[in-house]
Design a protein around this motif. Sequence first.
Motif, PDB file in Angstrom:
ATOM      1  N   VAL A  62       0.661  -1.112  -0.062  1.00  0.00           N
ATOM      2  CA  VAL A  62      -0.087   0.083  -0.036  1.00  0.00           C
ATOM      3  C   VAL A  62       0.663   1.159   0.097  1.00  0.00           C
ATOM      4  N   VAL A  63       0.673   2.192  -1.077  1.00  0.00           N
ATOM      5  CA  VAL A  63       1.302   3.551  -1.094  1.00  0.00           C
ATOM      6  C   VAL A  63       0.829   4.550  -0.510  1.00  0.00           C
ATOM      7  N   GLY A  64       1.055   4.980   0.657  1.00  0.00           N
ATOM      8  CA  GLY A  64       0.326   6.022   1.388  1.00  0.00           C
ATOM      9  C   GLY A  64      -0.412   5.569   2.689  1.00  0.00           C
ATOM     10  N   GLY A  98     -23.974  11.597   5.520  1.00  0.00           N
ATOM     11  CA  GLY A  98     -23.297  10.710   4.460  1.00  0.00           C
ATOM     12  C   GLY A  98     -21.931  10.340   5.266  1.00  0.00           C
ATOM     13  N   LYS A  99     -21.292  11.031   5.597  1.00  0.00           N
ATOM     14  CA  LYS A  99     -19.970  10.797   5.996  1.00  0.00           C
ATOM     15  C   LYS A  99     -19.944   9.922   7.319  1.00  0.00           C
ATOM     16  N   GLY A 100     -20.732  10.177   8.249  1.00  0.00           N
ATOM     17  CA  GLY A 100     -21.128   9.461   9.311  1.00  0.00           C
ATOM     18  C   GLY A 100     -21.514   7.848   9.065  1.00  0.00           C
ATOM     19  N   LEU A 104      -2.479   2.113  -4.639  1.00  0.00           N
ATOM     20  CA  LEU A 104      -1.803   3.529  -4.696  1.00  0.00           C
ATOM     21  C   LEU A 104      -3.027   4.481  -3.873  1.00  0.00           C
ATOM     22  N   THR A 105      -2.708   4.929  -2.557  1.00  0.00           N
ATOM     23  CA  THR A 105      -3.497   5.921  -1.832  1.00  0.00           C
ATOM     24  C   THR A 105      -2.883   7.002  -1.609  1.00  0.00           C
ATOM     25  N   THR A 106      -2.328   7.770  -2.605  1.00  0.00           N
ATOM     26  CA  THR A 106      -1.554   9.061  -2.408  1.00  0.00           C
ATOM     27  C   THR A 106      -2.095  10.480  -2.226  1.00  0.00           C
ATOM     28  N   GLY A 107      -3.494  10.352  -2.134  1.00  0.00           N
ATOM     29  CA  GLY A 107      -4.271  11.490  -1.639  1.00  0.00           C
ATOM     30  C   GLY A 107      -4.013  12.775  -2.691  1.00  0.00           C
ATOM     31  N   THR A 108      -3.645  13.948  -1.921  1.00  0.00           N
ATOM     32  CA  THR A 108      -3.337  15.137  -2.375  1.00  0.00           C
ATOM     33  C   THR A 108      -1.951  15.484  -2.881  1.00  0.00           C
ATOM     34  N   GLY A 132       7.189  11.291  -9.317  1.00  0.00           N
ATOM     35  CA  GLY A 132       7.449  10.209 -10.363  1.00  0.00           C
ATOM     36  C   GLY A 132       6.095   9.370 -10.705  1.00  0.00           C
ATOM     37  N   LEU A 133       5.196   9.147  -9.582  1.00  0.00           N
ATOM     38  CA  LEU A 133       3.960   8.156  -9.905  1.00  0.00           C
ATOM     39  C   LEU A 133       3.132   8.701 -11.188  1.00  0.00           C
ATOM     40  N   PRO A 134       2.788  10.045 -11.097  1.00  0.00           N
ATOM     41  CA  PRO A 134       1.975  10.483 -12.130  1.00  0.00           C
ATOM     42  C   PRO A 134       2.349  10.268 -13.543  1.00  0.00           C
ATOM     43  N   THR A 169      -8.319  21.588  -3.512  1.00  0.00           N
ATOM     44  CA  THR A 169      -9.198  21.851  -2.359  1.00  0.00           C
ATOM     45  C   THR A 169      -8.301  22.764  -1.432  1.00  0.00           C
ATOM     46  N   GLY A 170      -8.926  23.143  -0.168  1.00  0.00           N
ATOM     47  CA  GLY A 170      -8.285  24.141   0.508  1.00  0.00           C
ATOM     48  C   GLY A 170      -8.635  23.953   1.978  1.00  0.00           C
ATOM     49  N   THR A 171      -7.988  24.887   2.711  1.00  0.00           N
ATOM     50  CA  THR A 171      -7.973  24.822   4.093  1.00  0.00           C
ATOM     51  C   THR A 171      -8.016  26.190   4.759  1.00  0.00           C
ATOM     52  N   ALA A 205      -7.144   3.992  -4.510  1.00  0.00           N
ATOM     53  CA  ALA A 205      -8.165   4.218  -3.428  1.00  0.00           C
ATOM     54  C   ALA A 205      -8.115   5.667  -2.919  1.00  0.00           C
ATOM     55  N   GLY A 206      -9.182   6.389  -2.739  1.00  0.00           N
ATOM     56  CA  GLY A 206      -9.104   7.818  -1.806  1.00  0.00           C
ATOM     57  C   GLY A 206      -9.158   8.893  -2.690  1.00  0.00           C
ATOM     58  N   GLN A 207      -8.285  10.102  -2.212  1.00  0.00           N
ATOM     59  CA  GLN A 207      -8.468  11.246  -3.114  1.00  0.00           C
ATOM     60  C   GLN A 207      -7.886  10.957  -4.344  1.00  0.00           C
ATOM     61  N   THR A 240     -12.242  11.926  -5.004  1.00  0.00           N
ATOM     62  CA  THR A 240     -13.150  12.081  -4.034  1.00  0.00           C
ATOM     63  C   THR A 240     -12.400  13.160  -3.057  1.00  0.00           C
ATOM     64  N   THR A 241     -13.316  13.537  -2.074  1.00  0.00           N
ATOM     65  CA  THR A 241     -12.662  14.647  -0.955  1.00  0.00           C
ATOM     66  C   THR A 241     -13.269  14.153   0.361  1.00  0.00           C
ATOM     67  N   GLY A 242     -12.620  14.131   1.351  1.00  0.00           N
ATOM     68  CA  GLY A 242     -13.177  13.641   2.650  1.00  0.00           C
ATOM     69  C   GLY A 242     -12.236  12.569   3.235  1.00  0.00           C
TER      70      GLY A 242
HETATM   71  C1  LIG Z   1      -5.188  21.601   2.298  1.00  0.00           C
HETATM   72  C2  LIG Z   1      -6.337  20.367   2.340  1.00  0.00           C
HETATM   73  C3  LIG Z   1      -7.696  20.945   2.610  1.00  0.00           C
HETATM   74  C4  LIG Z   1      -8.513  20.075   2.469  1.00  0.00           C
HETATM   75  N1  LIG Z   1      -9.919  20.289   2.920  1.00  0.00           N
HETATM   76  C5  LIG Z   1     -10.828  19.240   2.830  1.00  0.00           C
HETATM   77  C6  LIG Z   1     -12.048  19.536   3.229  1.00  0.00           C
HETATM   78  O1  LIG Z   1     -12.385  20.806   3.124  1.00  0.00           O
HETATM   79  N2  LIG Z   1     -13.204  18.563   3.315  1.00  0.00           N
HETATM   80  C7  LIG Z   1     -12.981  17.332   3.093  1.00  0.00           C
HETATM   81  O2  LIG Z   1     -13.690  16.408   3.187  1.00  0.00           O
HETATM   82  N3  LIG Z   1     -11.527  16.856   2.750  1.00  0.00           N
HETATM   83  C8  LIG Z   1     -10.464  17.939   2.657  1.00  0.00           C
HETATM   84  N4  LIG Z   1      -9.174  17.659   2.477  1.00  0.00           N
HETATM   85  C9  LIG Z   1      -8.948  16.157   1.974  1.00  0.00           C
HETATM   86  C10 LIG Z   1      -8.846  15.129   3.081  1.00  0.00           C
HETATM   87  O3  LIG Z   1      -7.644  15.469   3.587  1.00  0.00           O
HETATM   88  C11 LIG Z   1      -8.562  13.801   2.410  1.00  0.00           C
HETATM   89  O4  LIG Z   1      -9.780  13.818   1.650  1.00  0.00           O
HETATM   90  C12 LIG Z   1      -8.261  12.728   2.712  1.00  0.00           C
HETATM   91  O5  LIG Z   1      -7.160  12.958   3.728  1.00  0.00           O
HETATM   92  C13 LIG Z   1      -7.852  11.805   1.680  1.00  0.00           C
HETATM   93  O6  LIG Z   1      -7.328  10.652   2.227  1.00  0.00           O
HETATM   94  P1  LIG Z   1      -6.359   9.997   1.429  1.00  0.00           P
HETATM   95  O7  LIG Z   1      -5.988   8.591   2.243  1.00  0.00           O
HETATM   96  O8  LIG Z   1      -6.756   9.697  -0.141  1.00  0.00           O
HETATM   97  O9  LIG Z   1      -4.862  10.748   1.022  1.00  0.00           O
HETATM   98  P2  LIG Z   1      -4.058  11.657   2.180  1.00  0.00           P
HETATM   99  O10 LIG Z   1      -4.737  11.790   3.832  1.00  0.00           O
HETATM  100  O11 LIG Z   1      -3.731  12.673   1.571  1.00  0.00           O
HETATM  101  O12 LIG Z   1      -2.910  10.672   2.573  1.00  0.00           O
HETATM  102  C14 LIG Z   1      -1.933  10.526   1.362  1.00  0.00           C
HETATM  103  C15 LIG Z   1      -0.953   9.909   2.137  1.00  0.00           C
HETATM  104  O13 LIG Z   1       0.094   9.058   1.218  1.00  0.00           O
HETATM  105  C16 LIG Z   1       1.395   9.555   1.273  1.00  0.00           C
HETATM  106  N5  LIG Z   1       2.268   9.540  -0.109  1.00  0.00           N
HETATM  107  C17 LIG Z   1       1.736  10.518  -1.206  1.00  0.00           C
HETATM  108  N6  LIG Z   1       2.643   9.980  -2.022  1.00  0.00           N
HETATM  109  C18 LIG Z   1       3.407   8.999  -1.805  1.00  0.00           C
HETATM  110  C19 LIG Z   1       4.559   8.440  -2.382  1.00  0.00           C
HETATM  111  N7  LIG Z   1       4.738   8.768  -3.645  1.00  0.00           N
HETATM  112  N8  LIG Z   1       5.182   7.684  -1.634  1.00  0.00           N
HETATM  113  C20 LIG Z   1       4.745   7.005  -0.390  1.00  0.00           C
HETATM  114  N9  LIG Z   1       3.788   7.912   0.334  1.00  0.00           N
HETATM  115  C21 LIG Z   1       2.930   8.646  -0.429  1.00  0.00           C
HETATM  116  C22 LIG Z   1       1.645  10.783   2.027  1.00  0.00           C
HETATM  117  O14 LIG Z   1       2.366  10.909   2.826  1.00  0.00           O
HETATM  118  C23 LIG Z   1       0.040  10.455   2.950  1.00  0.00           C
HETATM  119  O15 LIG Z   1       0.330  10.035   4.304  1.00  0.00           O
HETATM  120  C24 LIG Z   1      -8.395  18.426   2.342  1.00  0.00           C
HETATM  121  C25 LIG Z   1      -6.777  17.873   2.295  1.00  0.00           C
HETATM  122  C26 LIG Z   1      -5.833  18.850   2.111  1.00  0.00           C
HETATM  123  C27 LIG Z   1      -4.522  18.615   1.995  1.00  0.00           C
END
Ligand SMILES: Cc1cc2nc3c(=O)[nH]c(=O)nc-3n(C[C@H](O)[C@H](O)[C@H](O)COP(=O)(O)OP(=O)(O)OC[C@H]3O[C@@H](n4cnc5c(N)ncnc54)[C@H](O)[C@@H]3O)c2cc1C
Length: 607
Positions: A14-16, A58-60, A156-160, A185-187, A202-204, A370-372, A376-378
């Motif tokens: 699992v990556v991330g 929804g989230k709950g 792959l779960t690399t989020g934002t 690299g991954l993209p 997204t923003g905070t 999986a994930g962002q 998706t967001t959240g």
């Molecule tokens: C600035 C900001 C604002 C946000 N605002 C909102 C909001 O308003 N409402 C909302 O619902 N959600 C919001 N989110 C989104 C929320 O944080 C994400 O939806 C959620 O965290 C996604 O989970 P995830 O597991 O997909 O990715 P993330 O929680 O982003 O985790 C990804 C993980 O992958 C790791 N990773 C990434 N690339 C690699 C790699 N190449 N090698 C190894 N590890 C890697 C990172 O270190 C991280 O630990 C926001 C996020 C950010 C950053």
Amino acid sequence: MKEIKYPQKYDVIVVGAGHAGCEAALAASRMGCLTLLTTINLDTIAQLSCNPALGGPGKGHIAREIDALGGEMAKIIDRAGIQFRMLNTKKGPAVWAPRAQTDKRQYQAFMRQSLEKQNLLQLKQMMVTDLIIEKKKVIGIKTNTNLKIYAKTVILTTGTFLNGLIHIGETSMAGGRLGECSSLGLPKRLKKLGLKMGRLKTGTPARVHAATIDYKLFDKQPGDKKPSPFSYETKELKLKQVLCYLGYTNKKTHQIIKRNLHRSPLYSGKIKGVGVRYCPSIEDKIVKFPDKDRHQVFIEPEGRDTCEIYLNGLSNSLPQDIQIKMLESIPGLNKAQIMRFGYGIEYDFVDPTQLASTTETKTTQNLFLAGQINGTTGYEEAACQGLVAGINAVLKIQKKSPFIMDRTQSYIGVLIDDLVTKGTNEPYRLFTSRVEHRLIVRQDNADLRLGELAYKFGLISKRRIDTIRKKQELITSMINSLHKTQHGNNSLAKILKRPQIAFADIRKIKPGLKKLTPEIVNQVEIEIKYEGYIQREKTLVNKLGKLENKKIPERFPFHKIGGIKKEAREKLSKIQPRSIGHAMRISGVTSSDIALVLLHIERAAKK
Ligand SMILES: Cc1cc2nc3c(=O)[nH]c(=O)nc-3n(C[C@H](O)[C@H](O)[C@H](O)COP(=O)(O)OP(=O)(O)OC[C@H]3O[C@@H](n4cnc5c(N)ncnc54)[C@H](O)[C@@H]3O)c2cc1C
């Protein structure tokens, strides 16, 4: 530079270690697979990047379904929660939604503990920069230190983080979150695999110091007197709840923002990514709702042992000087000392219509997303995809039939079906309104709906499934006896249907009735009071089930079917729906197209 081959081979990598990654890794290792969880920084595992709150409409529901499926999020919320509320209790039970404020540091620490003590699960800090591909199959990963690690499946779960770009006013910098590097690299590899990618944003908001807020000017927002736990395994929540507060922006705030929109990367055109429609930045609110003379600001503590405060409702990517002026314009926040400035982030995501309902990519075998990364967001939306990906990676390795939930079974089923069937061109959030069958798919009955599935996968214990079966038995037998027991001209069930009557009143009429736990009483009351609606819903679900069970053979030659509109033919060929029900949900596919597909399936079957 010499490549180093890591001695250990894994079943699942699992990556991330975000919300998706943690659930994926725990599910795979709990189902008996040797799993490696890699992440850029072990100290940011399960980071709550944005608001310190989980749950809500929804989230709950998702969080409770994750719990029913043996996932971890709900248990951690109950342990790290600092305020609990059940939302929408003035409305029907279909939209009741648990929400909790959590202590961010505790949330991460507890999730890390669960990961570290899990058998067959290894954690490693590393940046994955590439995938090892052989004959359209992923067989491992490569890191930025030239380490090659092999595995049967990769998630792959690399989020934002994919090509993450952070914006604060006119300043931009690469990053996956403020203070963390982005993943570069991954993209490139994903594009090479033929996966279509897009750009989202997204923003905070800023975080400020609690001691610099004048709370007297805000309305208290306390938690529920009797807090309801998220996890079905948590008997009772005993905690001293913290307060949140509610305040408002004002005309002066709006003027400051309006006058400086040209310096916001959102409106200067610097940010290309598409933002969150349902969680807009304050800049968007000012522009999109010009007549509103105030917007809500929720003041939420980030934890018990920190003075950091999250300003929910003021998400922005404005220049720092404007962020300061913005707060100075809000009485009570006018002396607030900013600890972290708000920022916007844009990042790459993969068009999820290129995934099967198992979250495996259609271009590359054994590669799951999986994930962002799927648009998706959240936290909750990400976590549930991680759980589904983890389970399906294991079932793929074990050559067992995949785990796919349909829209009538769960919120998670709706989320994944929406993603792989309709895709998304903005950050996707799950609301109760997206769930057609929300009257029978509720947050209070996820264990009854999904417990047997979780037990089948070995994700919950025998003791737990016995408890669920016992609960179902008690509910069914009480409902039957209420229907059979007369009181005057009416059955007890008929009396209980009256809005003002509760089960406790029925027990006064019939003291001999079995004493039940509040949780079971709640089920009995809902099932009886909404019996008519629930029956109608179940009849509809059975009808839809038939269409859902009308399977379409894999790689079906839709392009050969004459008479179907070009748009429908292209979409059917691309999405390759697994059933007639699935095909019907693809936008642009009409009922006459479906009729032609049905005809060709029957012909093909006869041949
Ligand atoms: C600035 C900001 C604002 C946000 N605002 C909102 C909001 O308003 N409402 C909302 O619902 N959600 C919001 N989110 C989104 C929320 O944080 C994400 O939806 C959620 O965290 C996604 O989970 P995830 O597991 O997909 O990715 P993330 O929680 O982003 O985790 C990804 C993980 O992958 C790791 N990773 C990434 N690339 C690699 C790699 N190449 N090698 C190894 N590890 C890697 C990172 O270190 C991280 O630990 C926001 C996020 C950010 C950053």
